[in-house]
Scaffold this active site. Structure first.
Site, PDB file in Angstrom:
ATOM      1  N   GLU A 174     115.006 -14.846  37.309  1.00 36.96           N
ATOM      2  CA  GLU A 174     116.009 -13.806  37.558  1.00 36.96           C
ATOM      3  C   GLU A 174     117.326 -14.160  36.876  1.00 36.96           C
ATOM      4  OE1 GLU A 174     114.343 -15.755  39.593  1.00 36.96           O
ATOM      5  OE2 GLU A 174     114.485 -15.073  41.663  1.00 36.96           O
TER       6      GLU A 174
ATOM      7  N   ALA B  44      80.262 -30.738  34.519  1.00 37.13           N
ATOM      8  CA  ALA B  44      79.366 -30.164  33.516  1.00 37.13           C
ATOM      9  C   ALA B  44      77.941 -30.454  33.970  1.00 37.13           C
ATOM     10  CB  ALA B  44      79.633 -30.800  32.155  1.00 37.13           C
TER      11      ALA B  44
ATOM     12  N   TRP C 224      76.344 -35.266  25.283  1.00 37.08           N
ATOM     13  CA  TRP C 224      77.153 -34.322  26.037  1.00 37.08           C
ATOM     14  C   TRP C 224      76.219 -33.272  26.591  1.00 37.08           C
ATOM     15  CZ3 TRP C 224      81.938 -35.790  26.903  1.00 37.08           C
ATOM     16  CH2 TRP C 224      82.601 -36.576  25.972  1.00 37.08           C
TER      17      TRP C 224
ATOM     18  N   ARG D 197      92.203 -28.160  31.641  1.00 34.98           N
ATOM     19  CA  ARG D 197      92.913 -29.387  32.026  1.00 34.98           C
ATOM     20  C   ARG D 197      94.423 -29.200  31.949  1.00 34.98           C
ATOM     21  NH1 ARG D 197      90.227 -34.669  29.091  1.00 34.98           N
ATOM     22  NH2 ARG D 197      88.602 -35.021  30.634  1.00 34.98           N
TER      23      ARG D 197
ATOM     24  N   ASP E  87      82.092 -44.208  31.136  1.00 38.77           N
ATOM     25  CA  ASP E  87      82.381 -43.407  29.935  1.00 38.77           C
ATOM     26  C   ASP E  87      83.634 -43.853  29.175  1.00 38.77           C
ATOM     27  OD1 ASP E  87      80.228 -41.852  30.661  1.00 38.77           O
ATOM     28  OD2 ASP E  87      81.450 -40.371  31.730  1.00 38.77           O
TER      29      ASP E  87
ATOM     30  N   LEU F 241      90.975 -39.033  29.234  1.00 37.64           N
ATOM     31  CA  LEU F 241      91.461 -38.024  30.185  1.00 37.64           C
ATOM     32  C   LEU F 241      92.794 -37.412  29.747  1.00 37.64           C
ATOM     33  CD1 LEU F 241      90.588 -39.736  33.602  1.00 37.64           C
ATOM     34  CD2 LEU F 241      89.206 -38.086  32.329  1.00 37.64           C
TER      35      LEU F 241
ATOM     36  N   GLY G  87      83.258 -39.165  39.434  1.00 38.19           N
ATOM     37  CA  GLY G  87      81.836 -38.911  39.410  1.00 38.19           C
ATOM     38  C   GLY G  87      81.321 -38.229  40.659  1.00 38.19           C
TER      39      GLY G  87
ATOM     40  N   ARG H 102      80.060 -39.299  43.394  1.00 47.46           N
ATOM     41  CA  ARG H 102      80.465 -39.782  44.716  1.00 47.46           C
ATOM     42  C   ARG H 102      81.821 -39.201  45.134  1.00 47.46           C
ATOM     43  NH1 ARG H 102      80.584 -46.069  45.381  1.00 47.46           N
ATOM     44  NH2 ARG H 102      78.517 -45.840  44.476  1.00 47.46           N
TER      45      ARG H 102
ATOM     46  N   THR I 180      81.476 -35.525  45.918  1.00 45.78           N
ATOM     47  CA  THR I 180      80.849 -35.382  47.240  1.00 45.78           C
ATOM     48  C   THR I 180      81.874 -35.596  48.353  1.00 45.78           C
ATOM     49  OG1 THR I 180      78.729 -36.110  46.345  1.00 45.78           O
ATOM     50  CG2 THR I 180      79.010 -36.287  48.735  1.00 45.78           C
TER      51      THR I 180
HETATM   52 ZN   LIG Z   1     115.726 -18.907  42.042  1.00 43.72          ZN
END
Ligand SMILES: [Zn+2]
Length: 366
Positions: free
Chosen positions: A55, A157, A173, A187, A203, A207, A300, A302, A305
């Protein structure tokens, strides 16, 4: 009174707000448009933390013409002093006739106060038009500002039979180069990426965000590593210029190893408690305190999960490729015993899917 033009001006404001995606966090993505006599006389969006709000930029551009105009803003104007002055006062000084606010600000220190203040100053305020767009655009901000923890997206993936890797751990891959490129785009929209130490050891990923759209983007990389197994030669430690690396560990982890990692530029955070793995809710709280509003968890199995079972995940983003991997021990995104009955399973909501070449991208909310 709402007219059809209101929607199109707000759409324009949202188009501006979207430009801030991945950059303005932990602040909300906000856009504003000022209209007078059918002409746009000011527009703006909040680009980065510390920079002027949407604004304020739009009003600055409109100057004196703002008097008697209509201001369209995607989020309720703020009422508090942050790193910039409260927008609501700037709006009142500029004296538009009308303000159209798409969504109230869920931030408890702003919520409804901005709108109330504008109305008290005699400005005609309309609230709620296209509000659902804000719920999607600012989903991370909404969770972060109301609960103090990041909005969590799990990403994986998968093969067509739901495996993240083969039984030997090979995963390079599963998805196509085009899909992996898209994942880099995704990402960049996040403040941070998190993985378990197993993924680093297997791996050795960097990242980082490797996509032309995100040139200069810094992303925080987080590793959960209860026994501090992160090698000081890990590739991720050669990319500290592209974003900080945070390692969460346990209090009892080796002091010497900790010192060696800190010397390499890693920030090590010890969490108290005896249980393994590291208490994920505690990690989420610490990330919230550091202003991380959105987190992408990349494995990974784990860690994924844990995030699902402990109800810490908000969204699931999967890429599925037309391969069959098989193998009883090949990892999936949800390990452990699994549910006994289908009706006890995790059912995603608001699911959407689209293809990239032969791969399919699926996303949904927990
Ligand atoms: Zn503001």
């Amino acid at each position: 009174m709402i007219n059809t033009k209101d929607s199109s001006y707000l759409e324009m404001a949202y188009g501006l707000a979207e430009k801030a995606k991945g950059w303005a966090s932990p602040n909300p993505y906000v856009g504003a448009v000022i209209v007078r006599g059918g002409t746009i006389i000011g527009h703006g969006f909040h680009e980065r933390p510390g920079q002027p709000h949407a604004e304020a930029i739009a009003l600055e551009r409109a100057g004196r013409l703002a008097r008697g105009s209509s201001l369209y803003v995607t989020l309720e104007p703020c009422v508090h002093w942050g790193r910039t002055p409260p927008c609501v006062e700037a709006v009142i000084r500029a004296a538009p006739k009308r303000v159209v606010v798409s969504s109230l600000d869920p931030n408890p220190i702003v919520f409804q106060k901005g709108v109330r203040r504008l109305r008290a100053a005699g400005i005609d305020v309309t609230v709620g038009l296209l509000g659902e767009r804000n719920s999607v655009l600012n989903e991370s901000y909404i969770k972060y500002i109301t609960r103090g923890v990041p909005f969590v997206t799990l990403k994986a993936a998968l093969s067509l039979d739901g495996r993240m890797a083969t039984r030997t751990g090979d995963s390079r891959w599963i998805s196509s180069p085009e899909t992996r490129d898209y994942v880099h785009l995704l990402r960049g929209e996040h403040d941070a990426i998190m993985v378990g130490i197993g993924t680093i050891l297997k791996d050795d990923p960097r990242l980082t965000v490797r996509h032309p759209q995100w040139t200069g983007k810094k992303i925080v990389r987080i590793i959960l590593d209860s026994a501090l197994r992160l090698p000081v030669q890990a590739r991720i430690l050669t990319t500290l210029a592209e974003g900080q690396v945070l390692v969460f560990t346990m209090n009892r982890a080796s002091y010497r190893k900790r010192a060696a990692l800190e010397k390499r530029g890693v920030e090590v955070i010890a969490i108290s408690g005896q249980s393994r793995p590291i208490e994920a809710p505690e990690v989420m709280a610490r990330l919230g305190e550091r202003g991380i509003a959105s987190l992408l968890v990349e494995g990974g199995s784990r860690l994924l999960t844990t995030m699902i079972e402990e109800k810490l995940a908000d969204k699931l983003f999967l890429t599925v490729s037309p391969r069959l991997i098989g193998g009883e021990t090949a990892p999936s995104i949800l390990e452990g015993e699994g549910v006994r009955l289908v009706r006890r399973s995790w059912r995603l909501r608001k699911v959407s899917a689209f293809p990239i070449g032969d791969d399919i991208i699926i996303q949904g909310y927990f």
